[in-house]
Design an enzyme around this catalytic site. Structure first.
Site, PDB file in Angstrom:
ATOM      1  N   THR A   1       0.870  -1.179   0.000  1.00  0.00           N
ATOM      2  CA  THR A   1       0.000   0.000   0.000  1.00  0.00           C
ATOM      3  C   THR A   1       0.908   1.230   0.000  1.00  0.00           C
ATOM      4  O   THR A   1       2.138   1.098  -0.041  1.00  0.00           O
ATOM      5  CB  THR A   1      -0.873   0.045   1.271  1.00  0.00           C
ATOM      6  OG1 THR A   1      -0.009   0.278   2.396  1.00  0.00           O
ATOM      7  CG2 THR A   1      -1.651  -1.254   1.470  1.00  0.00           C
TER       8      THR A   1
ATOM      9  N   LYS B   1      -8.218  -2.611  15.572  1.00  0.00           N
ATOM     10  CA  LYS B   1      -7.167  -3.428  16.187  1.00  0.00           C
ATOM     11  C   LYS B   1      -7.714  -4.213  17.378  1.00  0.00           C
ATOM     12  O   LYS B   1      -7.367  -5.380  17.581  1.00  0.00           O
ATOM     13  CB  LYS B   1      -5.988  -2.556  16.636  1.00  0.00           C
ATOM     14  CG  LYS B   1      -5.198  -1.895  15.521  1.00  0.00           C
ATOM     15  CD  LYS B   1      -4.462  -2.866  14.622  1.00  0.00           C
ATOM     16  CE  LYS B   1      -3.285  -3.542  15.296  1.00  0.00           C
ATOM     17  NZ  LYS B   1      -2.535  -4.409  14.318  1.00  0.00           N
TER      18      LYS B   1
ATOM     19  N   TYR C   1      -9.232   3.282  13.915  1.00  0.00           N
ATOM     20  CA  TYR C   1      -8.022   2.445  13.898  1.00  0.00           C
ATOM     21  C   TYR C   1      -7.978   1.552  15.134  1.00  0.00           C
ATOM     22  O   TYR C   1      -7.857   0.329  15.030  1.00  0.00           O
ATOM     23  CB  TYR C   1      -6.764   3.324  13.835  1.00  0.00           C
ATOM     24  CG  TYR C   1      -5.492   2.597  14.222  1.00  0.00           C
ATOM     25  CD1 TYR C   1      -4.984   1.573  13.437  1.00  0.00           C
ATOM     26  CD2 TYR C   1      -4.796   2.936  15.397  1.00  0.00           C
ATOM     27  CE1 TYR C   1      -3.823   0.891  13.804  1.00  0.00           C
ATOM     28  CE2 TYR C   1      -3.636   2.264  15.761  1.00  0.00           C
ATOM     29  CZ  TYR C   1      -3.152   1.245  14.958  1.00  0.00           C
ATOM     30  OH  TYR C   1      -2.010   0.564  15.322  1.00  0.00           O
TER      31      TYR C   1
ATOM     32  N   THR D   1      -1.560  -3.114  19.559  1.00  0.00           N
ATOM     33  CA  THR D   1      -1.126  -1.777  19.994  1.00  0.00           C
ATOM     34  C   THR D   1      -1.722  -1.427  21.357  1.00  0.00           C
ATOM     35  O   THR D   1      -2.807  -1.907  21.705  1.00  0.00           O
ATOM     36  CB  THR D   1      -1.576  -0.737  18.941  1.00  0.00           C
ATOM     37  OG1 THR D   1      -1.524   0.565  19.515  1.00  0.00           O
ATOM     38  CG2 THR D   1      -3.014  -0.962  18.488  1.00  0.00           C
ATOM     39  N   ASP D   2      -1.033  -0.542  22.076  1.00  0.00           N
ATOM     40  CA  ASP D   2      -1.588  -0.076  23.358  1.00  0.00           C
ATOM     41  C   ASP D   2      -2.859   0.760  23.153  1.00  0.00           C
ATOM     42  O   ASP D   2      -3.603   1.005  24.095  1.00  0.00           O
ATOM     43  CB  ASP D   2      -0.545   0.733  24.152  1.00  0.00           C
ATOM     44  CG  ASP D   2      -0.019   1.968  23.422  1.00  0.00           C
ATOM     45  OD1 ASP D   2      -0.406   2.195  22.256  1.00  0.00           O
ATOM     46  OD2 ASP D   2       0.786   2.712  24.031  1.00  0.00           O
ATOM     47  N   GLU D   3      -3.099   1.191  21.886  1.00  0.00           N
ATOM     48  CA  GLU D   3      -4.274   2.051  21.640  1.00  0.00           C
ATOM     49  C   GLU D   3      -5.586   1.304  21.877  1.00  0.00           C
ATOM     50  O   GLU D   3      -6.640   1.940  22.001  1.00  0.00           O
ATOM     51  CB  GLU D   3      -4.214   2.641  20.232  1.00  0.00           C
ATOM     52  CG  GLU D   3      -2.939   3.448  20.044  1.00  0.00           C
ATOM     53  CD  GLU D   3      -2.924   4.366  18.830  1.00  0.00           C
ATOM     54  OE1 GLU D   3      -3.987   4.762  18.355  1.00  0.00           O
ATOM     55  OE2 GLU D   3      -1.812   4.685  18.371  1.00  0.00           O
TER      56      GLU D   3
END
Ligand code: NAD
Ligand code: TYD
Length: 337
Positions: A36, A155, A151, A123-125
């Site tokens: 991408t 995840k 996002y 991810t920590d998000e």
């Protein structure tokens, strides 16, 4: 041992491919990447003779099953993702397809053809954010998932699916949730490489809101080391948080970059804040430290210097990127901000 690394032409995946060729010279390394806007074969150029590269989409069932049938990998490490929060706010659909359906497709192939380990790079998000005035609070593996952006929601959805495939089908999985990475080969739409590239070109440095949001920065090689440990020694079905107790305010990072590059702080421009902007991320890495002995090795002061030096010495990697589609993206995101 044959390892399939998806998203290996991206920032962390690319660094992981480099790392694995050094640390496990005996491994067969297969990279699957859709290339991408964020994927770049130049990132893999130094190791291309050591790996096999396949261009393809992790959400394309026929392509993924065909690859597994032909190659039968022992380990899969899934880095492939749409990864930029701002892009997810503009257009969530592709995030759901790649990050959720792509993960499902890979795990279905793992079930069909057998696998020693499927590792999901998360991810920590997925934990949402922490308040700015509670420095005593950290994300542990037990913190509930509580997402803010399309996002992080995509995840978190993928993480839940991975855990479901472990519980339902006994697929041998692990998940790692890492804090913000920085280092070489980082696409210049993310904070640190964007600020370095703009500063070098004497362009404005767009800081969202007041620049007080906090991220917990980790040098990318330390992340690679942690994943290497987890895939070989981590317990199946487990989640491992990865972070270096290195919290910094965005504005302090941008000022540091100005100082290191000898550029005036007058380049800093405060722009409209990101929608739903997470305030603070901070990882408690106790579990991976006590179970697997992992500790971050690169201090931020050293890592940021190494990173800036890399961007100075590798203009041929990033300058061609900030043309064409990137200019359209930049204009759309920052033009009237
Ligand atoms: P990146 O955007 O730099 O790279 C993503 C790579 O995946 C690119 O090479 C891209 O071509 C490829 N890709 C995208 N869609 C694909 C698809 N459908 N099929 C195959 N390949 C596809 O991302 P990154 O920063 O290297 O992040 C890698 C992983 O680590 C992501 O899963 C991300 O969520 C996670 N993560 C990133 C950070 C960070 O600070 N960057 C922190 C924690 C976790
Ligand atoms: P980013 O690198 O996009 O990572 P994430 O949002 O996934 O943590 O952004 C890091 C921080 O920097 C985040 O608080 C948003 C902020 N930021 C800016 O202030 N200006 C920018 O141009 C960008 C890209 C990010």
């Amino acid at each position: 041992m044959k390892i399939l690394i998806t998203g290996g032409a991206g920032f962390i995946g690319g660094n992981f491919v480099h790392y694995m060729t050094k640390e496990h010279p005996e491994y067969e390394i297969l990279v699957l990447d859709k290339l991408t806007y964020a994927g770049n074969l130049e990132t893999l150029a130094p190791v291309m003779d050591r790996i096999k590269f396949v261009k393809g989409d992790i959400a394309d069932r026929e392509a993924v099953f065909g690859l597994f049938k032909a190659e039968n990998p022992d380990i899969v490490v899934n880095f492939a993702a749409e990864s930029h929060v701002d892009r997810s706010i503009e257009d969530p659909g592709i995030f759901l397809r790649t990050n959720i359906i792509g993960t499902q497709t890979l795990m279905d192939a793992c079930r069909e053809f057998g696998i020693k380990r499927y590792h999901q790079v998360s991810t920590d998000e997925v934990y949402g954010d922490l308040p700015l005035d509670r420095p005593d609070m950290f994300f542990t593996e037990e913190t509930p998932l509580h997402t803010s952006s399309p996002y992080s929601a995509s995840k978190a959805s993928a993480d839940l699916l991975v855990q479901a495939y472990y519980r339902t089908y006994n697929l041998p999985v692990t998940i790692s949730r890492c804090s913000n990475n920085y280092g070489p080969y980082h696409f210049p739409e993310k904070l640190i490489p964007l600020m370095i590239a703009n500063a070098l070109n004497d362009k404005p440095l767009p800081v969202y809101g007041k620049g007080e949001n906090i991220r917990d920065w980790l040098y990318v090689e330390d992340h690679c080391k942690a994943i290497d440990l987890i895939i070989h020694k981590g317990r199946e079905g487990e989640v491992y948080n990865i972070g270096g107790h290195n919290e910094m305010r965005n504005i302090d990072i941008v000022k540091l970059i100005c100082k290191e590059l000898n550029k005036p702080e007058s380049l800093i421009t405060y722009v409209t804040d990101r929608k739903g902007h997470d305030l603070r991320y901070a990882i408690d890495p106790q579990k991976i430290h006590s179970e697997l002995g992992w500790l971050p090795e690169t201090k931020f002061e050293d890592g940021i210097k190494k990173t800036i030096k890399w961007y100075l010495n590798n203009r041929s990697w990033w300058e061609p990127i900030i043309t064409g589609e990137y200019i359209d993206y930049y204009e759309k995101m920052y033009g009237n901000r």
